[in-house]
Scaffold this motif. Structure first.
Motif, PDB file in Angstrom:
ATOM      1  N   ALA A  49      39.294  28.402  64.545  1.00 47.38           N
ATOM      2  CA  ALA A  49      39.103  29.635  64.049  1.00 47.38           C
ATOM      3  C   ALA A  49      38.569  29.752  62.686  1.00 47.38           C
ATOM      4  O   ALA A  49      38.077  30.530  62.164  1.00 47.38           O
ATOM      5  CB  ALA A  49      40.414  30.315  63.980  1.00 47.38           C
ATOM      6  N   LEU A 105      43.802  29.625  57.739  1.00 47.96           N
ATOM      7  CA  LEU A 105      42.708  30.216  57.427  1.00 47.96           C
ATOM      8  C   LEU A 105      42.735  30.814  56.192  1.00 47.96           C
ATOM      9  O   LEU A 105      41.760  30.755  55.479  1.00 47.96           O
ATOM     10  CB  LEU A 105      42.625  31.202  58.619  1.00 47.96           C
ATOM     11  N   LEU A 106      44.019  31.285  55.785  1.00 40.47           N
ATOM     12  CA  LEU A 106      44.156  31.847  54.230  1.00 40.47           C
ATOM     13  C   LEU A 106      43.919  30.637  53.284  1.00 40.47           C
ATOM     14  O   LEU A 106      43.196  30.746  52.336  1.00 40.47           O
ATOM     15  CB  LEU A 106      45.406  32.372  54.134  1.00 40.47           C
ATOM     16  N   ALA A 158      40.021  36.172  63.153  1.00 45.31           N
ATOM     17  CA  ALA A 158      39.807  34.904  63.641  1.00 45.31           C
ATOM     18  C   ALA A 158      40.896  34.443  64.424  1.00 45.31           C
ATOM     19  O   ALA A 158      40.720  33.731  65.439  1.00 45.31           O
ATOM     20  CB  ALA A 158      39.211  34.067  62.401  1.00 45.31           C
ATOM     21  N   ASP A 200      39.506  38.901  57.699  1.00 47.04           N
ATOM     22  CA  ASP A 200      38.684  37.714  58.686  1.00 47.04           C
ATOM     23  C   ASP A 200      39.664  36.915  59.279  1.00 47.04           C
ATOM     24  O   ASP A 200      39.525  36.527  60.402  1.00 47.04           O
ATOM     25  CB  ASP A 200      37.841  36.991  57.588  1.00 47.04           C
ATOM     26  N   GLY A 222      40.689  29.909  52.649  1.00 43.23           N
ATOM     27  CA  GLY A 222      39.902  30.617  51.543  1.00 43.23           C
ATOM     28  C   GLY A 222      39.242  32.037  52.359  1.00 43.23           C
ATOM     29  O   GLY A 222      38.492  32.849  51.830  1.00 43.23           O
ATOM     30  N   LEU A 223      39.649  31.965  53.887  1.00 47.32           N
ATOM     31  CA  LEU A 223      39.161  33.484  54.398  1.00 47.32           C
ATOM     32  C   LEU A 223      39.803  34.807  54.010  1.00 47.32           C
ATOM     33  O   LEU A 223      40.970  34.643  53.559  1.00 47.32           O
ATOM     34  CB  LEU A 223      39.298  33.448  55.883  1.00 47.32           C
ATOM     35  N   SER A 224      39.045  35.623  53.912  1.00 41.74           N
ATOM     36  CA  SER A 224      39.850  36.932  53.690  1.00 41.74           C
ATOM     37  C   SER A 224      40.776  37.233  54.715  1.00 41.74           C
ATOM     38  O   SER A 224      40.797  36.880  55.718  1.00 41.74           O
ATOM     39  CB  SER A 224      38.854  38.143  53.550  1.00 41.74           C
TER      40      SER A 224
END
Lengths: 289, 252
Positions: free
Chosen positions: A150, A101-102, A114, A110, A105-107
């Motif tokens: 996610a 998820l990183l 998720a 987040d 580009g998710l924070s």
């Protein structure tokens, strides 16, 4: 705007044309399944739609963006599980999903939230700190599904996501996919399991030798077959009026009384029968193998 | 749908995430992996020390430093090929905003982290056993960074040539021999007589010349050392060109 729009898509390898002008439209909030035998072009199509492979002709748009000219925009909006993909085995499910998820580009907040939601959804939360190499094959496959679901991508591509999963695991994944598509996202998956296509798909595309040969809702496709039941005979017993599929003959009847001597199986007509009589090369493959 | 980042800041973070997951995490999970990568350079260090005492030990330490940097490159071949061919992890990342360059840099950084214990070990040994001034330390650091860049970029390019993971094993062993043992890494280039210029043909021996000169275990002229830097930079340029050719997500 549609989630997936494909028109006249072509791709060859060497001298062989694997996709020969594929047309597909998939709306948002839909699970679309691509069914076809080995070598039909399923994986090639997914690789083009996920911007990993250049098409040789035609057009393809994901979420309104051209997969060739606007690939970075497409990549922000999609997630994919490639065929035969495996998670990194020394990581734990939580680490794998979180780092994926990183990379999307998710924070961090987040991504953490998720990760938890998705692992819980896929029944992996209790195993979140167990190294993936200690999990069963089915569980580690679920880790991949947890990662892409996610991501909250608009369009998710899954190339044979449930291969090797037991019946219970498969149902866990199906439920998650349904829930994900209910949120408004689209899921485009390939599978060999006709039952899977029948159970979870809103729309099924049949691909054979690089062409979409039929598509529609699973029940609509089944209704294209005549009668109510399918009587299966060995080819040697047939009188020539049946539809030959590999070494068997199918006759469609309205009543069980119409099943004559020599019938080896009688069953209600299903998507499987429609697929078998529509995709000729599947029958040929069975004959060979 | 969540907001997804894809700018420069994301690319830097993505490289660090990859460095963490492929470099730091394996070390924490199993420190034995790191120790195993040090087995060969430590063996050679012990052998040279036993055979040639003081000068052998310095040569062994210099060679160990260069070897460790080389192994971070050769490990990249295996890891990049493994992620692409076996795990399909690279294809998973294609469908994200992470750029191919960030992916390459992240993997290269991860290999440095993985070999960091070795680099620290040989650096400490060098400081304890060889006279190094500040200028020499800068020279050593610069030449090792150039070596890391060159071998990592060439390694990433090489990894894309493989279609079957097991083939990488043989190539990595051969590369270690060709780049780590045969050229003047564990011995001075002057031992090659008139053919000392052969050291410029591979990045490892060019780096070894600079480090050997900095710790005064071998004497090279200013011109020879200058040429070693030119060779190192040329290898970096070759690596950059090769990497830019293949660091694309899409297969034509």
């Amino acid at each position: 705007m549609r989630a997936i729009m494909v028109s006249g898509l072509r791709r060859g390898f060497g001298g062989k044309e694997v996709l020969r002008g594929v047309d597909i439209d998939v709306d948002y909030g839909v699970i679309a399944t691509l069914l076809g035998p080995n070598g039909a072009g399923k994986t090639t199509l997914i690789r083009i739609l996920t911007t990993e492979l250049m098409p040789h002709g035609g057009e393809a748009y994901i979420a309104g963006f051209d997969v060739v000219r606007q690939a970075p925009e497409v990549r922000r909006r999609i997630a994919v599980i490639p065929q035969d993909a495996k998670p990194i085995s020394y990581m734990t499910p939580r680490e794998f999903v979180y780092s994926y998820l990183l990379l999307r580009g998710l924070s961090r907040n987040d991504a953490k939230r998720a990760t938890r939601e998705s692992l819980e959804e896929l029944g992996l939360w209790e195993l979140r700190n167990t190294p993936i190499y200690q999990l069963s094959g089915g569980m580690s496959r679920r880790v991949l599904v947890a990662a892409v679901l996610a991501s909250n991508a608009e369009v998710v591509f899954l190339d044979e996501p449930t291969v090797g999963l037991d019946a219970a695991s498969r149902r866990v994944v199906w439920n998650s996919l349904r829930q994900y598509s209910n949120s408004g996202a689209s899921i485009f998956l390939t599978t060999h399991y006709i039952e899977e296509a029948e159970q979870i798909s809103n729309v099924v595309f049949l691909i054979d030798r690089g062409l979409i040969v039929s598509h529609g809702r699973p029940n609509e496709l089944v209704e294209k077959l005549p009668g109510k039941y399918v009587v299966e005979y060995p080819v040697s017993m047939s009188d020539g009026s049946c539809i030959q599929v590999g070494s068997s003959c199918f006759t469609f009847v309205n009543s069980l009384d119409e099943a004559g001597n020599g019938a080896i199986r009688v069953s209600p007509k299903s998507l499987e029968h429609y697929v078998l009589v529509t995709i000729k090369s599947w029958g040929e493959e069975n004959e060979e193998g | 749908m969540r907001r997804v980042r894809g700018g420069l800041r994301h690319q830097l973070r993505a490289a660090l995430v990859l460095a963490w997951l492929n470099g730091l995490l394996p070390i924490l999970r199993s420190p034995l992996w790191t120790v195993s990568t040090l087995a060969m350079p430590i063996s050679l260090l012990i052998l040279l020390t036993v055979l040639y005492r003081g000068i052998g030990m310095i040569m062994g330490i210099v060679g160990g430093l260069v070897w460790t940097m080389l192994s971070s490159g050769t490990a990249l071949i295996g890891d990049a090929a493994y992620y692409r061919l076996e795990l399909k992890f690279q294809q998973l990342i294609v469908a994200t905003p992470t750029s191919p360059l960030a992916y390459t840099i992240g993997l290269a950084l991860s290999e440095v982290i993985f070999t960091l214990p070795g680099i620290v070990l040989f650096t400490v040994l060098l400081i304890l056993n060889a006279p190094i001034n500040l200028w020499g330390a800068l020279e050593i650091a610069a030449s090792l960074i150039l070596l890391w860049y060159a071998v990592s970029s060439i390694a990433f390019y090489s990894s894309t040539l493989f279609t079957y993971i097991r083939y990488t094993w043989a190539v990595v062993s051969l590369l270690t021999l060709v780049l780590g043992v045969l050229p003047p890494v564990y011995y001075p280039a002057t031992y090659l007589g008139n053919a000392w210029w052969v050291a410029y043909l591979v990045p490892t021996s060019a780096t070894a010349m600079v480090v050997q000169g900095a710790v005064r275990v071998a004497h090279y002229s200013i011109l020879q050392l200058g040429m070693a830097y030119v060779s190192s930079i040329a290898w970096c340029l070759v690596g950059t060109v090769l990497t830019l050719r293949v660091a694309k997500w899409r297969t034509p």
